[in-house]
Design a protein around this motif. Structure first.
Motif, mmCIF file in Angstrom:
data_model
loop_
_atom_site.group_PDB
_atom_site.id
_atom_site.type_symbol
_atom_site.label_atom_id
_atom_site.label_comp_id
_atom_site.label_asym_id
_atom_site.label_seq_id
_atom_site.Cartn_x
_atom_site.Cartn_y
_atom_site.Cartn_z
ATOM 1 N N THR A 150 -11.691 35.445 13.756
ATOM 2 C CA THR A 150 -12.551 35.444 12.572
ATOM 3 C C THR A 150 -11.955 34.587 11.465
ATOM 4 O O THR A 150 -12.683 33.963 10.683
ATOM 5 C CB THR A 150 -12.754 36.873 12.054
ATOM 6 O OG1 THR A 150 -11.468 37.503 11.876
ATOM 7 C CG2 THR A 150 -13.569 37.703 13.041
ATOM 8 N N GLN A 154 -13.063 31.155 9.008
ATOM 9 C CA GLN A 154 -13.153 31.542 7.597
ATOM 10 C C GLN A 154 -12.797 30.375 6.689
ATOM 11 O O GLN A 154 -11.694 29.835 6.767
ATOM 12 C CB GLN A 154 -12.203 32.716 7.320
ATOM 13 C CG GLN A 154 -12.305 33.284 5.918
ATOM 14 C CD GLN A 154 -11.448 34.538 5.758
ATOM 15 O OE1 GLN A 154 -10.943 35.085 6.724
ATOM 16 N NE2 GLN A 154 -11.295 34.979 4.524
ATOM 17 N N TRP A 326 -28.862 32.740 12.638
ATOM 18 C CA TRP A 326 -27.533 33.007 13.177
ATOM 19 C C TRP A 326 -27.026 31.753 13.885
ATOM 20 O O TRP A 326 -27.720 31.163 14.716
ATOM 21 C CB TRP A 326 -27.569 34.172 14.161
ATOM 22 C CG TRP A 326 -27.699 35.523 13.491
ATOM 23 C CD1 TRP A 326 -28.039 35.772 12.211
ATOM 24 C CD2 TRP A 326 -27.501 36.787 14.125
ATOM 25 N NE1 TRP A 326 -28.076 37.128 11.974
ATOM 26 C CE2 TRP A 326 -27.735 37.779 13.135
ATOM 27 C CE3 TRP A 326 -27.166 37.193 15.406
ATOM 28 C CZ2 TRP A 326 -27.650 39.141 13.405
ATOM 29 C CZ3 TRP A 326 -27.065 38.546 15.689
ATOM 30 C CH2 TRP A 326 -27.303 39.511 14.690
ATOM 31 N N LYS A 337 -17.837 46.025 16.324
ATOM 32 C CA LYS A 337 -18.258 45.130 15.254
ATOM 33 C C LYS A 337 -18.114 43.677 15.701
ATOM 34 O O LYS A 337 -17.192 43.333 16.446
ATOM 35 C CB LYS A 337 -17.418 45.341 13.984
ATOM 36 C CG LYS A 337 -17.559 46.717 13.351
ATOM 37 C CD LYS A 337 -18.923 46.924 12.722
ATOM 38 C CE LYS A 337 -19.013 48.280 12.036
ATOM 39 N NZ LYS A 337 -20.360 48.514 11.466
ATOM 40 N N VAL A 338 -19.039 42.834 15.243
ATOM 41 C CA VAL A 338 -18.916 41.399 15.454
ATOM 42 C C VAL A 338 -19.135 40.694 14.124
ATOM 43 O O VAL A 338 -19.788 41.234 13.216
ATOM 44 C CB VAL A 338 -19.945 40.872 16.494
ATOM 45 C CG1 VAL A 338 -19.632 41.388 17.873
ATOM 46 C CG2 VAL A 338 -21.364 41.214 16.080
ATOM 47 N N LEU A 339 -18.580 39.492 14.021
ATOM 48 C CA LEU A 339 -18.786 38.675 12.825
ATOM 49 C C LEU A 339 -19.847 37.631 13.124
ATOM 50 O O LEU A 339 -19.802 36.962 14.161
ATOM 51 C CB LEU A 339 -17.489 37.978 12.410
ATOM 52 C CG LEU A 339 -17.624 36.978 11.256
ATOM 53 C CD1 LEU A 339 -17.858 37.708 9.945
ATOM 54 C CD2 LEU A 339 -16.397 36.071 11.168
ATOM 55 N N ARG A 341 -21.816 34.199 11.546
ATOM 56 C CA ARG A 341 -21.907 33.146 10.543
ATOM 57 C C ARG A 341 -23.305 32.553 10.652
ATOM 58 O O ARG A 341 -23.711 32.090 11.726
ATOM 59 C CB ARG A 341 -20.865 32.055 10.803
ATOM 60 C CG ARG A 341 -19.437 32.476 10.505
ATOM 61 C CD ARG A 341 -19.139 32.466 9.034
ATOM 62 N NE ARG A 341 -17.788 32.949 8.746
ATOM 63 C CZ ARG A 341 -17.267 33.009 7.543
ATOM 64 N NH1 ARG A 341 -17.982 32.605 6.500
ATOM 65 N NH2 ARG A 341 -16.054 33.468 7.339
ATOM 66 N N PRO A 347 -20.790 34.985 5.783
ATOM 67 C CA PRO A 347 -20.363 35.941 6.805
ATOM 68 C C PRO A 347 -21.166 37.240 6.715
ATOM 69 O O PRO A 347 -21.559 37.673 5.634
ATOM 70 C CB PRO A 347 -18.904 36.199 6.447
ATOM 71 C CG PRO A 347 -18.868 36.037 4.959
ATOM 72 C CD PRO A 347 -19.882 34.970 4.621
ATOM 73 N N GLN A 348 -21.404 37.861 7.842
ATOM 74 C CA GLN A 348 -21.982 39.192 7.876
ATOM 75 C C GLN A 348 -21.451 39.911 9.107
ATOM 76 O O GLN A 348 -21.155 39.288 10.126
ATOM 77 C CB GLN A 348 -23.513 39.144 7.902
ATOM 78 C CG GLN A 348 -24.116 38.482 9.131
ATOM 79 C CD GLN A 348 -25.632 38.354 9.033
ATOM 80 O OE1 GLN A 348 -26.144 37.428 8.403
ATOM 81 N NE2 GLN A 348 -26.323 39.287 9.663
ATOM 82 N N THR A 349 -21.295 41.199 8.972
ATOM 83 C CA THR A 349 -20.779 42.017 10.072
ATOM 84 C C THR A 349 -21.921 42.817 10.671
ATOM 85 O O THR A 349 -22.714 43.421 9.949
ATOM 86 C CB THR A 349 -19.683 42.965 9.565
ATOM 87 O OG1 THR A 349 -18.635 42.193 8.960
ATOM 88 C CG2 THR A 349 -19.094 43.773 10.704
ATOM 89 N N GLU A 350 -22.004 42.806 11.985
ATOM 90 C CA GLU A 350 -23.058 43.522 12.694
ATOM 91 C C GLU A 350 -22.436 44.475 13.698
ATOM 92 O O GLU A 350 -21.367 44.221 14.254
ATOM 93 C CB GLU A 350 -23.984 42.541 13.423
ATOM 94 C CG GLU A 350 -24.789 41.631 12.508
ATOM 95 C CD GLU A 350 -25.868 42.377 11.739
ATOM 96 O OE1 GLU A 350 -26.312 43.435 12.232
ATOM 97 O OE2 GLU A 350 -26.245 41.900 10.656
ATOM 98 N N SER A 351 -23.151 45.588 13.936
ATOM 99 C CA SER A 351 -22.713 46.553 14.939
ATOM 100 C C SER A 351 -23.053 46.033 16.328
ATOM 101 O O SER A 351 -24.055 45.354 16.528
ATOM 102 C CB SER A 351 -23.396 47.900 14.710
ATOM 103 O OG SER A 351 -23.052 48.423 13.446
#
Length: 418
Positions: A150, A154, A326, A337-339, A341, A347-351
């Motif tokens: 990640t 960044q 995405w 969790k995944v990141l 872009r 950035p956003q975090t998704e389950s």
């Protein structure tokens, strides 16, 4: 050989005695309250003191200082909490009051050479144990970790100052090894004959630690400052000799700190045994701590079954299952969790839930079938009532990033800065 004794003919000035009384109480209380897991097994013995401080400090803050903060926050990953700074002020006032009372009750005392010895002993072990612990976790690359997937995606502007410092130091295993070995050299403080060289090393080491903590917003400023000041305190009796040697170039002879006179052979042997036991317990504690830390790291960094950085292939066909904006998805730790872009690289975090055995993945509230191709790319398939969507995740090579690709070079005809 000069032996320390309470009946020593040396006479201290009134100011020196007053300064020592304050320093003795303040430094000892600081070590006891902000021990930071330094002394072996001390965490178990200090629980009554910890509970007392955790009751008194919030009361003192609210009723004396009129300063409010979240009283549920004590000293945690941050050593610079409101609780910690108010605690420091409390210790300062306790030392002032104690020094005043002590000066009245013990005004006829000529010197405190014996107490000074035991104070410096406590400081030597405090600095040495703490820096050895920090040095070991650096040598085994446990404190500052190498860049994660990640982090490779960044942008620099998203880093906090501490995150930037941690990544900078963690990138190089060799640099960690070097500074770890220097910190372990603080073990020279454990022996009286090498105390001065040990203190000189810890002055330099703690300045570096303190600079990183201050200028990169690392919340361990109080402890690192204490390490520097305590190291300087150990060198105070040798300032004149060190100045003569380093500045004027004239030869000097440094005296070894002498133990207080012990009038019984069993006392001398007991002191040696106590030191051996303490160092043995500390060594065992460090080994078990390193082992448990490594287990925690392995558990926390347990890789996802789909570990990797993937570019979401754009086909131009409108899809329902995954948002059109995405662009990249990072599967790193096996922590659901995944990141993501997106198009503007936010950035956003998704389950995510991955069923590796059943080759199914739940993402964005949709369950997909997935297949891993021989080239590492992943094909996601989602069937709806009237159509089937296929999404291709193109795996990216982490070693292709400039940070990971560029290695050590003996010869560089030109600077390589990107």
């Amino acid at each position: 050989m000069y032996i320390l004794s309470e009946n020593s003919p040396e006479t201290w000035s009134a100011f020196r005695k007053l300064a020592f009384r304050f320093s003795f109480v303040f430094i000892f209380s600081f070590i006891l309250v902000f021990n930071n897991g330094t002394y072996p097994l001390y965490g178990y013995l200090s629980q009554p003191l910890t509970r007392l401080m955790q009751r008194f400090v919030p009361w003192f803050s609210e009723n004396v200082l009129r300063y409010s903060y979240d009283h549920s926050i004590f000293v945690n990953g941050s050593g610079d909490t409101s609780y910690a700074w108010v605690s420091l002020l409390v210790l300062f006032f306790i030392a002032l009051i104690s020094a005043f009372i002590w000066s009245i009750l013990d005004r006829r005392r000529t010197n405190y050479t014996v107490l000074l010895y035991w104070l410096t002993t406590a400081i030597r072990y405090y600095i040495a144990f703490m820096l050895i612990n920090y040095g070991l976790v650096k040598i085994f690359h446990m404190q500052m970790q190498p860049p994660r997937l990640t982090q490779l995606l960044q942008p620099l502007g998203e880093y906090s100052p501490m995150g930037l410092a941690w990544t900078y130091i963690g990138y190089s295993k060799g640099y960690n090894l070097l500074i770890g070995l220097v910190e372990i050299l603080s073990g020279l403080l454990l022996f009286r004959k090498t105390m001065v060289i040990g203190a000189l090393i810890t002055v330099a080491t703690s300045i570096n630690i303190m600079a990183v903590n201050y200028f990169y917003d690392v919340p361990v400023k109080m402890i690192s400052t204490a390490l520097l000041l305590f190291s300087i305190f150990l060198l105070l009796p040798y300032i004149k000799s060190l100045f003569t040697f380093f500045i004027t170039g004239r030869p000097v002879q440094l005296t070894t700190p002498q133990q207080p006179v012990l009038n019984r052979n069993w006392k001398r042997k007991s002191l040696s045994v106590a030191k051996l036991v303490l160092l043995t317990i500390f060594s065992i504690q460090e080994i078990t701590s390193l082992s448990s830390t490594q287990k925690l790291i392995d558990e926390y960094q347990k890789k996802s079954p789909l570990y990797g950085i993937y570019r979401i292939e754009q086909t131009g066909i409108q899809r329902k299952s995954i948002p059109e904006n995405w662009r990249f998805i990072v599967f790193e730790s096996d922590n659901y969790k995944v990141l993501i872009r997106n198009t503007d690289y936010s950035p956003q975090t998704e389950s995510v839930v991955i069923d590796a055995a059943g080759r199914k993945i739940t993402l964005n509230n949709y369950e997909f079938d997935y297949r891993i191709n021989p080239d590492g790319n992943i094909r996601l398939t989602k069937t709806f009532d009237n159509h089937t969507e296929e999404i291709r995740l193109v795996k990216q090579d982490p070693q292709a990033f400039e940070l990971m690709r560029r290695k050590f070079n003996w010869i560089q005809e030109y600077p390589y800065s990107r």
